[in-house]
Design a protein around this motif. Structure first.
Motif, short mmCIF file in Angstrom:
data_model
loop_
_atom_site.label_atom_id
_atom_site.label_comp_id
_atom_site.label_asym_id
_atom_site.label_seq_id
_atom_site.Cartn_x
_atom_site.Cartn_y
_atom_site.Cartn_z
N ILE A 127 1.25 -34.91 -28.09
CA ILE A 127 1.09 -34.61 -29.51
C ILE A 127 2.10 -33.26 -29.68
O ILE A 127 2.29 -32.65 -28.58
N GLN A 128 2.28 -32.79 -30.78
CA GLN A 128 3.11 -31.61 -31.17
C GLN A 128 2.25 -30.58 -31.35
O GLN A 128 1.59 -30.80 -32.29
N PRO A 129 2.05 -29.63 -30.56
CA PRO A 129 0.89 -28.74 -30.45
C PRO A 129 0.94 -27.96 -31.85
O PRO A 129 -0.33 -27.82 -32.58
N ILE A 130 1.96 -27.57 -32.29
CA ILE A 130 1.91 -26.89 -33.74
C ILE A 130 1.55 -27.51 -34.85
O ILE A 130 0.64 -27.41 -35.51
N ASP A 131 1.99 -28.71 -34.87
CA ASP A 131 1.69 -29.72 -35.95
C ASP A 131 0.13 -30.25 -35.92
O ASP A 131 -0.53 -30.20 -36.85
N GLY A 132 -0.21 -30.66 -34.63
CA GLY A 132 -1.33 -30.98 -34.55
C GLY A 132 -2.29 -29.95 -34.78
O GLY A 132 -3.56 -30.20 -35.61
N LEU A 133 -2.29 -28.67 -34.23
CA LEU A 133 -3.24 -27.47 -34.69
C LEU A 133 -3.30 -27.37 -36.10
O LEU A 133 -4.22 -27.20 -36.78
N LEU A 134 -2.03 -27.45 -36.63
CA LEU A 134 -2.00 -26.72 -38.16
C LEU A 134 -2.71 -27.81 -38.80
O LEU A 134 -3.33 -27.69 -39.98
N ASP A 135 -2.28 -29.31 -38.88
CA ASP A 135 -2.97 -30.11 -39.65
C ASP A 135 -4.53 -30.38 -39.32
O ASP A 135 -5.33 -30.73 -40.37
N ALA A 136 -5.03 -30.10 -38.16
CA ALA A 136 -6.39 -30.09 -37.98
C ALA A 136 -7.04 -28.94 -38.84
O ALA A 136 -8.26 -29.02 -39.41
N LEU A 137 -6.47 -27.64 -38.54
CA LEU A 137 -7.08 -26.52 -39.27
C LEU A 137 -7.14 -26.71 -40.77
O LEU A 137 -7.78 -26.23 -41.41
N VAL A 138 -5.84 -27.33 -41.45
CA VAL A 138 -5.94 -27.25 -42.56
C VAL A 138 -6.82 -28.25 -43.17
O VAL A 138 -7.42 -28.05 -44.35
N GLU A 139 -7.05 -29.41 -42.61
CA GLU A 139 -7.89 -30.37 -42.91
C GLU A 139 -9.40 -29.71 -43.04
O GLU A 139 -10.17 -29.94 -44.02
N LEU A 140 -9.64 -28.99 -41.93
CA LEU A 140 -10.90 -28.40 -41.83
C LEU A 140 -11.13 -27.37 -42.96
O LEU A 140 -12.37 -27.43 -43.56
N LEU A 141 -10.13 -26.53 -43.30
CA LEU A 141 -10.34 -25.72 -44.15
C LEU A 141 -10.50 -26.17 -45.96
O LEU A 141 -11.27 -25.76 -46.52
N VAL A 142 -10.01 -27.14 -45.90
CA VAL A 142 -9.78 -28.19 -47.24
C VAL A 142 -11.20 -28.83 -47.29
O VAL A 142 -12.01 -28.57 -48.38
N ARG A 143 -11.73 -29.11 -46.30
CA ARG A 143 -13.10 -29.61 -46.39
C ARG A 143 -14.12 -28.47 -46.85
O ARG A 143 -15.13 -28.78 -47.53
N LEU A 144 -14.10 -27.43 -46.01
CA LEU A 144 -14.84 -26.30 -46.13
C LEU A 144 -14.86 -25.82 -47.72
O LEU A 144 -15.78 -25.67 -48.54
N HIS A 145 -13.65 -25.80 -48.29
CA HIS A 145 -13.63 -25.25 -49.58
C HIS A 145 -13.90 -26.33 -50.51
O HIS A 145 -14.71 -25.83 -51.65
N PRO A 214 7.77 -21.91 -27.50
CA PRO A 214 9.17 -22.21 -27.33
C PRO A 214 10.07 -21.10 -27.85
O PRO A 214 9.48 -20.32 -29.01
N ASP A 215 11.12 -20.69 -27.51
CA ASP A 215 11.87 -19.58 -28.08
C ASP A 215 12.36 -19.71 -29.55
O ASP A 215 12.60 -18.62 -30.17
N ASP A 216 12.37 -20.85 -29.86
CA ASP A 216 12.72 -21.06 -31.28
C ASP A 216 11.53 -21.10 -32.38
O ASP A 216 11.88 -21.27 -33.68
N VAL A 217 10.60 -20.69 -31.82
CA VAL A 217 9.27 -20.92 -32.76
C VAL A 217 8.75 -19.21 -33.30
O VAL A 217 8.82 -18.48 -32.54
N ASP A 218 8.98 -19.26 -34.52
CA ASP A 218 8.58 -17.84 -35.29
C ASP A 218 7.23 -18.03 -35.69
O ASP A 218 6.72 -18.83 -36.49
N PRO A 219 6.38 -17.20 -35.07
CA PRO A 219 4.92 -17.15 -35.45
C PRO A 219 4.79 -16.91 -36.84
O PRO A 219 3.70 -17.46 -37.54
N PHE A 220 5.44 -16.04 -37.41
CA PHE A 220 5.21 -15.58 -38.82
C PHE A 220 5.57 -17.09 -39.84
O PHE A 220 4.80 -17.30 -40.88
N GLU A 221 6.54 -17.64 -39.38
CA GLU A 221 6.89 -18.91 -40.01
C GLU A 221 5.79 -20.25 -39.83
O GLU A 221 5.41 -20.90 -40.91
N ILE A 222 5.35 -20.09 -38.79
CA ILE A 222 4.51 -21.27 -38.40
C ILE A 222 2.95 -20.61 -39.15
O ILE A 222 2.40 -21.75 -39.85
N ALA A 223 2.70 -19.53 -39.45
CA ALA A 223 1.52 -19.16 -40.11
C ALA A 223 1.70 -19.47 -41.59
O ALA A 223 0.73 -19.75 -42.22
#
Length: 435
Positions: A127-145, A214-223
């Motif tokens: 899997i693409q770690p960033i996409d996989g982690l973000l999608d899973a965390l977003v779904e969990l947050l929405v379920r909680l809310h 990866p060098d081209d990944v910006d932590p603030f953009e991902i957040a």
């Protein structure tokens, strides 16, 4: 000392013999084990292996322990993915003094086959770690809310992840700052997202400093991407739309279909007349989870995640069609399922060496072998078959899977490998500090 257990209180017999009167950091017991790649905690956390089950014990204030215990039980009732609360120990008769904010112990079941976000980045498993982690965390947050829960401490560190047939599912681990309300206001949701983006940016900066991004990944953009994906999913689940009378039935059906595919249901549908047409307003709730998993378990006895179960059920259906074509007659579902177990699934899992069986759940291994067979067949220009795919997968792919956080396995899944914590005198002797 009083111990409050969740029903059924089957855990009491073994756990009650632990040294509750001693501060958790000073416990001496052969049942204490170490967990590799464990997350960071502001509290003392230790792990106990008792009667075939691994437990996580966290020492904190009684107020926080009781709140987290109640939140985890409420989440379980609503099928929101979270660790399972076992009980809390309070009114501890201390043989030694404790800190004022550490007068209770929360006990939860350890989440088996779970991975930290750091492990996902180290071993992405296709899997693409960033996409996989973000999608899973977003779904969990929405379920909680949607369920009325304010997390208050959302981060990658406070979440564990399970692989489920090529996707990730996120589980809430730390709920001591969580609050349950009848419903969340927009302000509460926005604040929860702001806290999450701030913490996730910091965690990704830490990974970047360790050269694990990866060098081209910006932590603030991902957040910030977390916020965008959350807003998109929330909009899809809760937006109001105007429907013309002639399209009303079709549009409602399409909207409900999209909700179901995302894992949600409409609890209430309201049509409000306006000058432009009827306004569709939905009250969305978390769908009852585990439909395919229950269906697979009833047919086969296999315990699997929802996506894993869907994949295995599809394989059973394909196998049934193959049998009917081969034998020239109808084959019942029961016969096809039993033959699939005997001729396909069980032989494949039995081929996996014992020292590798604990790396992934059996259903995930089988799913990955099916994927591996498809890729091998595409490369070869022909169907290579399950036997060849299994052998190549075991040789080339499975050894690269990370060792699970839970190093303690029961006899049915592989060898028992309990890493016992050293007793204080053993540790002192090893460093020459014992006098």
């Amino acid at each position: 000392m009083r111990f409050v257990f969740t029903p059924p209180a089957d855990h009491a017999s073994g756990l009650l013999t632990l040294p509750w009167s001693v501060p958790l950091a000073q416990w001496r017991d052969d049942r204490l084990v170490e967990i590799r790649q464990r997350g960071i905690s502001r509290h003392v956390v230790r792990f106990v292996y008792d009667d075939g089950t691994l437990y996580a014990l966290k020492e904190l204030s009684e107020r926080l322990a009781r709140r987290e215990y109640q939140v985890l039980r409420a989440l379980a009732d609503l099928n929101v993915p979270a660790v399972e609360a076992v009980g809390i120990a309070v009114d501890l008769d201390d043989a030694q003094p404790r800190q004022q904010d550490s007068d209770a112990i929360l006990v939860t079941k350890f989440l088996t086959y779970a991975a930290t976000y750091r492990a996902v980045f180290s071993h992405p498993r296709g899997i693409q770690p960033i996409d996989g982690l973000l999608d899973a965390l977003v779904e969990l947050l929405v379920r909680l809310h949607l369920s009325g829960f304010f997390w208050g401490d959302c981060s990658l560190s406070n979440t564990l992840f399970r692989h489920d047939a090529g996707t990730l599912e996120a589980y809430l681990v730390d709920a001591e700052t969580s609050e349950q309300h009848p419903a969340l206001s927009d302000g509460q949701r926005v604040y929860d997202i702001e806290l999450a983006t701030e913490r996730i940016a910091g965690e990704l900066l830490d990974l970047q400093a360790g050269e694990r991004l990866p060098d081209d990944v910006d932590p603030f953009e991902i957040a910030d991407e977390l916020r965008k994906r959350y807003d998109s999913l929330w909009q899809e689940l809760t937006q109001e739309e105007i429907l013309r009378p002639e399209e009303q039935r079709q549009r409602i059906a399409e909207r409900l279909h999209r909700l179901n595919k995302l894992g949600f249901d409409a609890e209430e549908i309201e049509l409000i007349p306006t000058a432009e047409g009827n306004k569709l307003r939905l009250r969305t709730r978390v769908a009852e989870s585990g439909h395919f998993a229950r269906k697979l378990f009833l047919r086969t006895g296999i315990d699997a995640g929802e996506n894993q179960a869907r994949r295995l059920l599809n394989d059973i259906t394909s196998f049934r069609a193959y049998l009917e074509q081969k034998e020239g007659r109808p084959v019942s579902e029961i016969v096809a399922t039993n033959r699939w177990l005997e001729e396909i699934y069980d032989p494949v899992i039995a081929t996996v060496p014992e020292d590798l069986r604990g790396r992934l759940p059996p259903a995930e291994i089988f799913h990955e072998i099916l994927e591996h067979r498809w890729y091998m067949s595409e490369a070869a220009g022909r169907d290579v078959g399950t036997t060849a795919a299994t052998k190549d997968y075991i040789k080339q792919v499975l050894p690269e899977a990370p060792e699970p956080l839970d190093e303690t396995l029961d006899d049915s899944t592989g060898p028992i490998d309990v890493i016992r914590e050293p007793l204080p005198e053993e540790a002192a002797a090893a460093t020459g500090e014992l006098t």
